[in-house]
Write an enzyme that holds these catalytic residues in place. Structure first.
Site, PDB file in Angstrom:
ATOM      1  N   LYS A  90      -2.523   1.923  -0.575  1.00 46.93           N
ATOM      2  CA  LYS A  90      -1.978   2.862  -1.561  1.00 46.93           C
ATOM      3  C   LYS A  90      -0.484   2.923  -1.384  1.00 46.93           C
ATOM      4  O   LYS A  90       0.016   3.096  -0.260  1.00 46.93           O
ATOM      5  CB  LYS A  90      -2.584   4.270  -1.328  1.00 46.93           C
ATOM      6  N   GLN A 111       4.662   3.661   4.576  1.00 42.78           N
ATOM      7  CA  GLN A 111       3.567   4.247   3.803  1.00 42.78           C
ATOM      8  C   GLN A 111       2.302   4.412   4.652  1.00 42.78           C
ATOM      9  O   GLN A 111       1.533   5.353   4.431  1.00 42.78           O
ATOM     10  CB  GLN A 111       3.273   3.327   2.597  1.00 42.78           C
ATOM     11  N   LYS A 114       2.820   7.708   6.482  1.00 42.44           N
ATOM     12  CA  LYS A 114       2.897   8.795   5.508  1.00 42.44           C
ATOM     13  C   LYS A 114       1.514   9.133   4.968  1.00 42.44           C
ATOM     14  O   LYS A 114       1.098  10.296   4.927  1.00 42.44           O
ATOM     15  CB  LYS A 114       3.805   8.353   4.354  1.00 42.44           C
ATOM     16  N   LYS A 126       2.636  -1.506  -0.510  1.00 44.06           N
ATOM     17  CA  LYS A 126       3.792  -1.324  -1.391  1.00 44.06           C
ATOM     18  C   LYS A 126       4.027  -2.614  -2.151  1.00 44.06           C
ATOM     19  O   LYS A 126       3.636  -3.691  -1.695  1.00 44.06           O
ATOM     20  CB  LYS A 126       5.036  -0.995  -0.566  1.00 44.06           C
ATOM     21  N   GLY A 165       4.074   4.478  -8.986  1.00 46.97           N
ATOM     22  CA  GLY A 165       5.494   4.279  -9.258  1.00 46.97           C
ATOM     23  C   GLY A 165       6.371   4.384  -8.023  1.00 46.97           C
ATOM     24  O   GLY A 165       5.931   4.773  -6.943  1.00 46.97           O
ATOM     25  N   ASP A 166       7.593   4.001  -8.185  1.00 41.67           N
ATOM     26  CA  ASP A 166       8.668   4.186  -7.207  1.00 41.67           C
ATOM     27  C   ASP A 166       9.960   3.980  -8.013  1.00 41.67           C
ATOM     28  O   ASP A 166       9.938   4.168  -9.241  1.00 41.67           O
ATOM     29  CB  ASP A 166       8.526   3.177  -6.043  1.00 41.67           C
ATOM     30  N   THR A 210       6.534  14.683  -5.791  1.00 38.24           N
ATOM     31  CA  THR A 210       7.359  14.246  -4.664  1.00 38.24           C
ATOM     32  C   THR A 210       8.511  15.227  -4.439  1.00 38.24           C
ATOM     33  O   THR A 210       8.746  15.685  -3.307  1.00 38.24           O
ATOM     34  CB  THR A 210       7.893  12.819  -4.897  1.00 38.24           C
ATOM     35  N   ASN A 241      13.254  10.647 -10.763  1.00 39.38           N
ATOM     36  CA  ASN A 241      12.046  11.470 -10.697  1.00 39.38           C
ATOM     37  C   ASN A 241      12.063  12.435  -9.509  1.00 39.38           C
ATOM     38  O   ASN A 241      11.822  13.641  -9.670  1.00 39.38           O
ATOM     39  CB  ASN A 241      10.822  10.549 -10.627  1.00 39.38           C
ATOM     40  N   SER A 377      -1.107  11.583  -5.772  1.00 46.06           N
ATOM     41  CA  SER A 377      -1.782  10.380  -6.277  1.00 46.06           C
ATOM     42  C   SER A 377      -3.229  10.354  -5.784  1.00 46.06           C
ATOM     43  O   SER A 377      -4.143   9.981  -6.533  1.00 46.06           O
ATOM     44  CB  SER A 377      -1.075   9.117  -5.780  1.00 46.06           C
TER      45      SER A 377
HETATM   46  P1  NDP Z   1      13.943   6.744  -9.916  1.00 42.75           P
HETATM   47  O1  NDP Z   1      14.027   5.340 -10.364  1.00 42.75           O
HETATM   48  O2  NDP Z   1      13.329   7.758 -10.809  1.00 42.75           O
HETATM   49  O3  NDP Z   1      15.395   7.286  -9.526  1.00 42.75           O
HETATM   50  C1  NDP Z   1      16.149   6.656  -8.544  1.00 42.75           C
HETATM   51  C2  NDP Z   1      17.469   7.388  -8.408  1.00 42.75           C
HETATM   52  O4  NDP Z   1      18.143   6.900  -7.260  1.00 42.75           O
HETATM   53  C3  NDP Z   1      18.391   7.147  -9.582  1.00 42.75           C
HETATM   54  O5  NDP Z   1      19.215   8.271  -9.759  1.00 42.75           O
HETATM   55  C4  NDP Z   1      19.180   5.931  -9.120  1.00 42.75           C
HETATM   56  O6  NDP Z   1      20.446   5.807  -9.739  1.00 42.75           O
HETATM   57  C5  NDP Z   1      19.346   6.235  -7.649  1.00 42.75           C
HETATM   58  N1  NDP Z   1      19.464   4.973  -6.913  1.00 42.75           N
HETATM   59  C6  NDP Z   1      18.545   3.985  -6.840  1.00 42.75           C
HETATM   60  N2  NDP Z   1      19.002   2.960  -6.130  1.00 42.75           N
HETATM   61  C7  NDP Z   1      20.252   3.289  -5.770  1.00 42.75           C
HETATM   62  C8  NDP Z   1      21.229   2.650  -5.010  1.00 42.75           C
HETATM   63  N3  NDP Z   1      21.039   1.417  -4.502  1.00 42.75           N
HETATM   64  N4  NDP Z   1      22.405   3.311  -4.818  1.00 42.75           N
HETATM   65  C9  NDP Z   1      22.595   4.558  -5.336  1.00 42.75           C
HETATM   66  N5  NDP Z   1      21.682   5.221  -6.058  1.00 42.75           N
HETATM   67  C10 NDP Z   1      20.539   4.602  -6.268  1.00 42.75           C
HETATM   68  O7  NDP Z   1      13.173   6.675  -8.509  1.00 42.75           O
HETATM   69  P2  NDP Z   1      12.441   7.845  -7.720  1.00 42.75           P
HETATM   70  O8  NDP Z   1      13.102   9.144  -7.970  1.00 42.75           O
HETATM   71  O9  NDP Z   1      10.991   7.708  -7.975  1.00 42.75           O
HETATM   72  O10 NDP Z   1      12.667   7.378  -6.202  1.00 42.75           O
HETATM   73  C11 NDP Z   1      13.749   7.850  -5.420  1.00 42.75           C
HETATM   74  C12 NDP Z   1      13.420   7.683  -3.960  1.00 42.75           C
HETATM   75  O11 NDP Z   1      12.245   8.441  -3.638  1.00 42.75           O
HETATM   76  C13 NDP Z   1      13.114   6.259  -3.486  1.00 42.75           C
HETATM   77  O12 NDP Z   1      13.565   6.110  -2.160  1.00 42.75           O
HETATM   78  C14 NDP Z   1      11.598   6.213  -3.500  1.00 42.75           C
HETATM   79  O13 NDP Z   1      11.093   5.227  -2.617  1.00 42.75           O
HETATM   80  C15 NDP Z   1      11.292   7.612  -3.008  1.00 42.75           C
HETATM   81  N6  NDP Z   1       9.954   8.121  -3.294  1.00 42.75           N
HETATM   82  C16 NDP Z   1       9.477   8.159  -4.572  1.00 42.75           C
HETATM   83  C17 NDP Z   1       8.227   8.687  -4.817  1.00 42.75           C
HETATM   84  C18 NDP Z   1       7.699   8.844  -6.193  1.00 42.75           C
HETATM   85  O14 NDP Z   1       6.615   9.423  -6.336  1.00 42.75           O
HETATM   86  N7  NDP Z   1       8.386   8.409  -7.248  1.00 42.75           N
HETATM   87  C19 NDP Z   1       7.357   9.136  -3.723  1.00 42.75           C
HETATM   88  C20 NDP Z   1       7.987   9.127  -2.420  1.00 42.75           C
HETATM   89  C21 NDP Z   1       9.234   8.610  -2.241  1.00 42.75           C
HETATM   90  P3  NDP Z   1      20.663   4.666 -10.876  1.00 42.75           P
HETATM   91  O15 NDP Z   1      19.882   5.159 -12.047  1.00 42.75           O
HETATM   92  O16 NDP Z   1      22.122   4.647 -11.086  1.00 42.75           O
HETATM   93  O17 NDP Z   1      20.120   3.396 -10.287  1.00 42.75           O
HETATM   94  O1  2IT Z   2       6.941   6.151  -1.556  1.00 48.75           O
HETATM   95  C1  2IT Z   2       5.924   6.703  -2.049  1.00 48.75           C
HETATM   96  O2  2IT Z   2       5.187   7.429  -1.371  1.00 48.75           O
HETATM   97  C2  2IT Z   2       5.663   6.492  -3.476  1.00 48.75           C
HETATM   98  N1  2IT Z   2       6.454   5.828  -4.143  1.00 48.75           N
HETATM   99  C3  2IT Z   2       4.429   7.063  -4.100  1.00 48.75           C
HETATM  100  C4  2IT Z   2       3.240   6.191  -3.841  1.00 48.75           C
HETATM  101  C5  2IT Z   2       1.976   6.574  -4.567  1.00 48.75           C
HETATM  102  O3  2IT Z   2       1.022   5.795  -4.414  1.00 48.75           O
HETATM  103  O4  2IT Z   2       1.904   7.593  -5.249  1.00 48.75           O
END
Ligand code: NDP
Ligand code: 2IT
Length: 445
Positions: A90, A111, A114, A126, A165-166, A210, A241, A377
């Site tokens: 997952k 993961q 976690k 992943k 997603g991520d 998240t 997100n 999830s």
């Molecule tokens: P999104 O794609 O929705 O948003 C990512 C954000 O981070 C954007 O604002 C983006 O800016 C910025 N970003 C991405 N890469 C870079 C970079 N190299 N340098 C600077 N800014 C950056 O992703 P999420 O919000 O889903 O994910 C954000 C983080 O949270 C990640 O580390 C992800 O692994 C983690 N995460 C996500 C989960 C989920 O459920 N979605 C669960 C657990 C962890 P820009 O638009 O300019 O690229």
């Molecule tokens: O980093 C993470 O935990 C995620 N991007 C969410 C993974 C999931 O299966 O919901």
């Protein structure tokens, strides 16, 4: 680091050359695990660590697609199925140009721990691609997702591997991926992906989970010092997100979130970020943070700067790995930082973590603090399996209970191992022991 673990570490690093982020994640976990191996020599004898660091399966594939001008484009797709001791693999899919095997493996490795900490029956995996969705039309994103799933479908399934997603993968992409999976397999197998739309098998609260979970975890850490989010000055990195929903929840608990960022720059809004406007700009219009500034007065925008230059009492890094370094950490500490909750995966460098810990700042590592997304999830999978859908209130309560549970497990494990308040140690040991016990019980897997 413990000498027995050093030898294993060196083998793992040598076996996986050129994967800096994976090395970083492995070393950080190993640094916590010496005391566990004193108590459990059977883990060493059974080579649990060596096995944990070797993914059960790694899939790399070609993703051909045509852009809107009819040109053929080629990307690389990945799925690393890391560990299935506790349940089906997952973990999310990341679409970002920086994606390569080392990033997917670091994320998959994190993961495992976690997912174990959530207490839900999910293993670790992943995936993703070096596809860059920015500037691409919906039609291009759809064609890419369809091509990606045309290979991925044979490796996943509700009892096998369940992506979500991520970065760069949200509701739109999950929709295109699910549609293609359904078309190829002729199965309405809701539990094969999570983060689905609410009318076709998704769960309420999954989009918020998240960010909400990160704030709930951080609130629990603050409570241990007799504090709370109420009245805190918060800085959040990112504006995707995780960031948006962390901002919403922190403000609901009485904090002022005064800054957030994207990869082009950051916004300072001393009145507190207007979450409605931010959602409109980022989620509805898929615009840039710069567009937020054009529509709100009293706001400043700093192009290309670091959001960690803004003072805060609570920092929530919610963008990407290694975005907060030792220098930024030292500056935040000098200016009165109390707590850090990692919404992103591994956003703080090892130097930054050391600075926070030496200064006595409450530090919630991503594998604990951002586990609310994957936990919800798992709640989505539970609803799919029972063909049920729960109310927002019920699901949010489940998320809250899970986050409080993770906090308490990390805290009590840190106490048990003689390092009260060390959430890094608590998370690593708490997650590891659960997976190691299951692997031992299941024979040589
Ligand atoms: P999104 O794609 O929705 O948003 C990512 C954000 O981070 C954007 O604002 C983006 O800016 C910025 N970003 C991405 N890469 C870079 C970079 N190299 N340098 C600077 N800014 C950056 O992703 P999420 O919000 O889903 O994910 C954000 C983080 O949270 C990640 O580390 C992800 O692994 C983690 N995460 C996500 C989960 C989920 O459920 N979605 C669960 C657990 C962890 P820009 O638009 O300019 O690229
Ligand atoms: O980093 C993470 O935990 C995620 N991007 C969410 C993974 C999931 O299966 O919901």
């Amino acid at each position: 680091m413990d000498a027995r673990l050093e030898a294993v570490r060196d083998t793992v690093l040598a076996r996986n050359p050129g994967e800096a982020e994976f090395h970083q994640a492995v070393v950080e976990v190993f640094e916590s695990l010496g005391p566990v191996h004193d108590r459990h020599p059977e883990f060493l004898e059974a080579a649990i660590l060596e096995r944990l660091c070797e993914p059960e399966r790694q899939i790399i594939f070609r993703v051909p697609w045509t852009d809107d001008s009819g040109r053929v484009q080629i990307n690389r797709g990945f799925r690393v199925e890391f560990n299935s001791a506790l349940g089906p693999y997952k973990g999310g899919l990341r679409f970002h140009p920086s994606v390569y095997l080392g990033i997917v493996k670091f994320l998959g490795f994190e993961q495992i721990f976690k997912n174990a900490l959530t207490g839900m029956p999910i293993g670790g995996g992943k995936g993703g691609s070096d596809f860059d969705p920015s500037g691409r039309s919906d039609a291009e994103v759809m064609r890419f997702c369809q091509s990606f799933m045309t290979e991925l479908y044979r490796h996943i399934g509700e009892y096998t591997d369940v992506p979500a997603g991520d970065i760069g993968v949200g509701g739109r992409e999950i929709g295109y991926l699910f549609g293609q999976y359904k078309r190829i397999t002729n199965r309405y197998e809701s539990g094969v992906l999570t983060g689905k739309g609410i009318s076709w098998g998704g769960s309420l609260v999954r989009p918020e989970a998240t960010g909400f979970g990160t704030v709930i975890f951080t609130e629990e850490m603050l409570k241990t010092r007799g504090s709370s989010f109420d009245g805190q000055r918060v800085v959040v990195s990112g504006s995707g997100n995780v960031a948006i929903n962390a901002i919403a929840k922190a403000q609901a608990l009485g904090a002022a979130v005064v800054a957030c960022s994207d990869s082009s720059g950051y916004v300072v809004d001393e009145a507190g970020i207007d979450v409605g406007l931010l959602r409109q700009v980022k989620e509805v219009e898929r615009g840039r943070l710069k567009d937020y500034v054009l529509r709100r007065s009293g706001v400043s925008y700093v192009e290309a700067g670091s959001v960690w230059d803004v003072d805060a009492t609570v920092a929530l890094p919610c963008a990407t790995q290694n975005e907060l370094d030792g220098g930024a950490a030292a500056r935040l500490v000098r200016n009165g930082l109390l707590a850090v909750g990692e919404g992103a995966n591994m956003p703080s460098t090892r130097e930054a973590v050391a600075v926070f810990q030496e200064a006595g700042v409450l530090f919630g590592p991503g594998k604990a603090a951002n586990a609310g997304g994957v936990a919800t999830s798992a709640l989505e999978m539970q609803q799919n399996a029972s063909r049920d859908s729960w109310s927002f209130e019920h699901t949010e309560q489940r998320l809250t209970d899970i986050m409080v549970g993770i906090h308490d497990r990390c805290a009590s494990t840190a106490d048990e191992y003689g390092e009260p308040g060390n959430y890094v140690l608590g998370a690593n040991i708490g997650g590891f022991v659960k997976v190691a016990d299951a692997m031992l019980a299941q024979g040589l897997i």
